[in-house]
Write an enzyme that holds these catalytic residues in place. Structure first.
Site, PDB file in Angstrom:
ATOM      1  N   GLU A  45       6.631  -5.975  -3.997  1.00 16.78           N
ATOM      2  CA  GLU A  45       6.158  -5.689  -2.781  1.00 16.78           C
ATOM      3  C   GLU A  45       4.855  -4.818  -2.914  1.00 16.78           C
ATOM      4  O   GLU A  45       4.682  -3.954  -2.249  1.00 16.78           O
ATOM      5  CB  GLU A  45       7.012  -4.777  -1.741  1.00 16.78           C
ATOM      6  N   ASP A  91      17.855  -8.806   1.161  1.00 14.31           N
ATOM      7  CA  ASP A  91      17.483  -7.588   1.401  1.00 14.31           C
ATOM      8  C   ASP A  91      18.538  -7.037   2.654  1.00 14.31           C
ATOM      9  O   ASP A  91      18.105  -6.721   3.733  1.00 14.31           O
ATOM     10  CB  ASP A  91      16.095  -7.595   1.888  1.00 14.31           C
ATOM     11  N   GLU A 130      18.621   0.215   8.194  1.00 13.19           N
ATOM     12  CA  GLU A 130      17.441  -0.656   8.459  1.00 13.19           C
ATOM     13  C   GLU A 130      17.739  -2.165   9.217  1.00 13.19           C
ATOM     14  O   GLU A 130      17.004  -2.433   9.806  1.00 13.19           O
ATOM     15  CB  GLU A 130      16.762  -1.188   6.929  1.00 13.19           C
TER      16      GLU A 130
HETATM   17  C1  GCV Z   1      11.536   0.740   0.099  1.00 11.92           C
HETATM   18  C2  GCV Z   1      12.656  -3.676   2.220  1.00 11.92           C
HETATM   19  C3  GCV Z   1      12.339  -2.700   2.994  1.00 11.92           C
HETATM   20  C4  GCV Z   1      11.191  -1.698   2.457  1.00 11.92           C
HETATM   21  C5  GCV Z   1      11.839  -1.199   1.165  1.00 11.92           C
HETATM   22  C6  GCV Z   1      12.098  -2.361   0.244  1.00 11.92           C
HETATM   23  C7  GCV Z   1      12.677  -1.860  -1.171  1.00 11.92           C
HETATM   24  O1  GCV Z   1      11.767  -4.700   2.036  1.00 11.92           O
HETATM   25  O2  GCV Z   1      11.980  -3.206   4.324  1.00 11.92           O
HETATM   26  O3  GCV Z   1      10.719  -0.847   3.151  1.00 11.92           O
HETATM   27  O4  GCV Z   1      10.721  -0.328   0.322  1.00 11.92           O
HETATM   28  O5  GCV Z   1      13.109  -3.172   1.021  1.00 11.92           O
HETATM   29  O6  GCV Z   1      14.038  -1.862  -1.320  1.00 11.92           O
HETATM   30  O7  GCV Z   1      12.175  -1.749  -2.078  1.00 11.92           O
END
Ligand code: GCV
Length: 645
Positions: free
Chosen positions: A261, A340, A368
């Protein structure tokens, strides 16, 4: 701050008795301070000791022996940390600790490292705020680029350390895995802030870890490269790490999100993740530190038109070939599912694929994707199911997690710590399950309720069970169906948006059309993801006839009329569960009303307020999902209920 599960009343049983604590080690002082406070509150007693805590016995680094005979409860432990765990066990038992005779029972944690990761930003991020995916206010460690360090901040961090230590947590990562701005400097010229926090956590036997940027040598070290095989880079990590240990001798180690990411990683230099992880591991090894290297690596710039790329496959494809190449002090940190932290995912096959690598399983306490602490969602049943899942013929996920259990914390500066007061139970349960994955989620809830609402009439615990025991399934029933996942509002991840991610680069698609829905991940006709599983799962998941209903759409694209193993069609299941889910949510407010006056008013009011939003949101989920699928499929609800076609 709310006292959560360690209010003064929770310590009444120990506080009203004479206790003898033998020995003199740092955490024994912590126990003494706990007792001094509890005795001041509850009077203590000057008779002969009814509880004795002492060093002794071969109980392992954190274990303890608990027994009671001749009117004396005894805790014996090899280390002061073991003794602290034993002390909190006695607190959990309350009066029962002083009842009859029992034991000796040896108590040891199933996992050496039981860790909470904070996704706290040092600088407030424009989009993510102070805590990424945080739903409990701001960080308890940092605000707007500055470390919080007033006396009140210290008191709060200490209270947090105490709370999580009492559940068995022994490690905390202090900053977001997305290491932005000033966060990169925690490792270098802002190390004193980390040392300050480490001192507080140390008082409760918790070691601190830092999330670091793989590009730290260039970002904060002034080098021209962060290439892991460059000798200057290795020397920089060695020197920087030695400085960290000079300031924090019991520092736990690093957490790294690399090539994920947008975070930098070894791919940028044409190196493997083993090469990347090992250079940090080598720097940590002389001090006994570990690097938690995350396996969350996938292409987040995927073209949705490209049906050959499957995000679910990514971690296995990247990491399984590297098995055996990581140093001993690298722990590969794997999210429990391949995508995720969805409400329902199959277990990540990576957990079984790397027998020569230490693997830690990562869970998410922050909600989340499970209602963001606005919905009641007790996650211990999910975690218990994950940890006990028999991924290989001989071993469960828990047994395969040789590197420990990690979760993303749900804590912030909210007065109740967790936004939704009932989400405190998730924080509590995570620690308890990481210590003993075989613990029963309902029993953990009882334990939490008894400590949090001491002396409350039985109706309180009954109500909490009625609201929480099945709340994960309830949440699942009114959100994304049958394991298909996502369908949430992009970026926010709250509330329904069926096609929100459908034409996005993130690799999370459901492929609904007028005939059917789901992702074909079979070997026969799909992405081949099922082939990453050991038997029997590679075959179980391959066939829609044997695939568990709750995961059907994760593995298969099926027509709406496809009959589930339950005997109901997919489309009817979607309608039924969404109607039933809202029915269950409708029960919550009246249930909660029963305990008005039996729990603190401010806590009651906060939960009541969240329940209003949960109901609104559940109705929105129901109506959007049902309407979407009625419009897509043209198949009416067999029971003629209202859907907004
Ligand atoms: C910290 C998901 C979340 C992101 C997070 C990522 C991760 O994509 O939406 O906010 O980033 O996981 O675990 O690194």
């Amino acid at each position: 701050m709310h006292a959560a599960w360690l209010g003064d009343e929770a310590l009444r049983a120990v506080g009203s008795r004479c206790v003898e604590v033998l020995g003199d080690a740092p955490l024994i002082q912590t126990i003494r301070a706990e007792l001094a406070h509890a005795h001041a509150r509850h009077g203590g007693s000057t008779e002969a000791p009814q509880l004795v805590l002492a060093l002794g016995g071969a109980t392992g680094p954190e274990g303890y022996l608990l027994s009671r005979a001749d009117g004396v409860t005894r805790v014996l432990a090899e280390t002061d940390l073991g003794l602290l765990h034993g002390f909190f066990h006695v607190v959990r038992l309350g009066e029962a600790a002083f009842d009859g005779s029992y034991g000796p029972g040896l108590h040891q944690p199933a996992h050496a490292r039981r860790m909470l990761d904070h996704w706290d930003n040092v600088d407030r991020h424009d989009v993510m705020g102070q805590v990424e995916r945080g739903y409990s206010g701001d960080s308890i460690f940092w605000r707007d680029g500055v470390a919080l360090h007033s006396a009140a901040d210290e008191t709060r961090v200490r209270a947090y350390a105490r709370l999580i230590a009492a559940t068995g947590i022994n490690a905390v990562a202090l900053n977001n895995v997305n290491v932005r701005g000033a966060a990169a400097r925690l490792l270098t010229d802002r190390l004193d802030e980390v040392a300050w926090l480490a001192r507080i956590f140390r008082g409760y036997g918790i070691r601190v870890h830092l999330s670091v940027s793989f590009a730290a040598p260039t970002r904060v070290g002034g080098l021209g490269t962060s290439d892991p095989v460059d000798p200057d880079v290795a020397a920089w990590w060695a020197k920087t790490t030695a400085d960290v240990y000079a300031a924090i001798p019991d520092f736990g180690g690093y957490v790294v999100k690399a090539d994920s990411e947008g975070e930098p990683g070894p791919f940028g230099y044409g190196r493997s993740h083993a090469e990347g992880a090992n250079v940090l591991a080598e720097a940590l090894a002389p001090f006994g530190g570990v690097v938690h290297w995350r396996a969350f690596v996938y292409n987040h710039r995927q073209d949705w038109r490209d049906r050959s790329t499957d995000r679910a496959r990514a971690a296995y494809d990247h990491f399984a070939p590297l098995d055996g190449q990581f140093r001993d002090n690298v722990i590969l940190q794997v999210k429990y599912g391949p995508i995720d932290f969805q409400t329902r995912e199959p277990i990540s096959p990576v957990i079984a694929a790397m027998p020569h690598t230490r693997v830690a399983v990562e869970l998410q306490v922050t909600q989340e994707y499970t209602g963001q602490q606005r919905h009641v969602c007790y996650l211990a049943p999910q975690w218990s199911e994950i940890l006990s899942f028999p991924l290989t013929a001989t071993r469960s996920v828990d047994q395969l997690a040789t590197g420990g259990i990690v979760a993303v914390s749900n804590v912030g500066d909210d007065v109740f710590w967790t936004g939704h007061p009932l989400a405190q139970a998730n924080l509590y349960a995570f620690g308890r399950l990481a210590w003993d994955p075989s613990a029963d989620p309902a029993a953990i809830l009882d334990e939490w309720a008894a400590l949090t609402f001491p002396g409350a009439p039985p109706l309180v615990a009954q109500t909490l069970h009625a609201m929480m025991d099945d709340s994960w399934h309830t949440y699942e029933s009114y959100t994304a169906p049958l394991g298909v996942g996502f369908m949430v509002r992009p970026h926010y991840h709250y509330g329904p948006d069926v096609d929100g991610y459908e034409y996005s680069p993130w690799g999370t698609y459901h492929f609904a059309d007028r005939n059917g829905i789901g992702v074909d991940r079979t070997r026969a006709t799909g992405t081949g993801y099922t082939g990453q599983y050991p038997p029997p799962w590679c075959d179980t998941y391959e066939s829609p006839q044997t695939c568990p209903d709750e995961l059907l759409l994760f593995f298969h694209h099926v027509p709406y009329g496809h009959l589930l193993r339950s005997g109901v069609s997919v489309i009817q299941h979607i309608y039924d569960t969404h109607f039933a889910g809202v029915e269950r949510v409708l029960e919550l407010q009246p249930l909660w009303e029963r305990v008005a006056g039996l729990v603190p008013d401010d806590l009651h009011a906060r939960v009541a307020q969240r329940l209003v939003e949960q109901l609104r949101s559940a109705i929105e989920w129901r109506d959007q999902l049902n309407t979407y699928f009625l419009r897509k499929s043209g198949i009416p609800d067999a029971h003629g209920r209202e859907i907004y076609a």
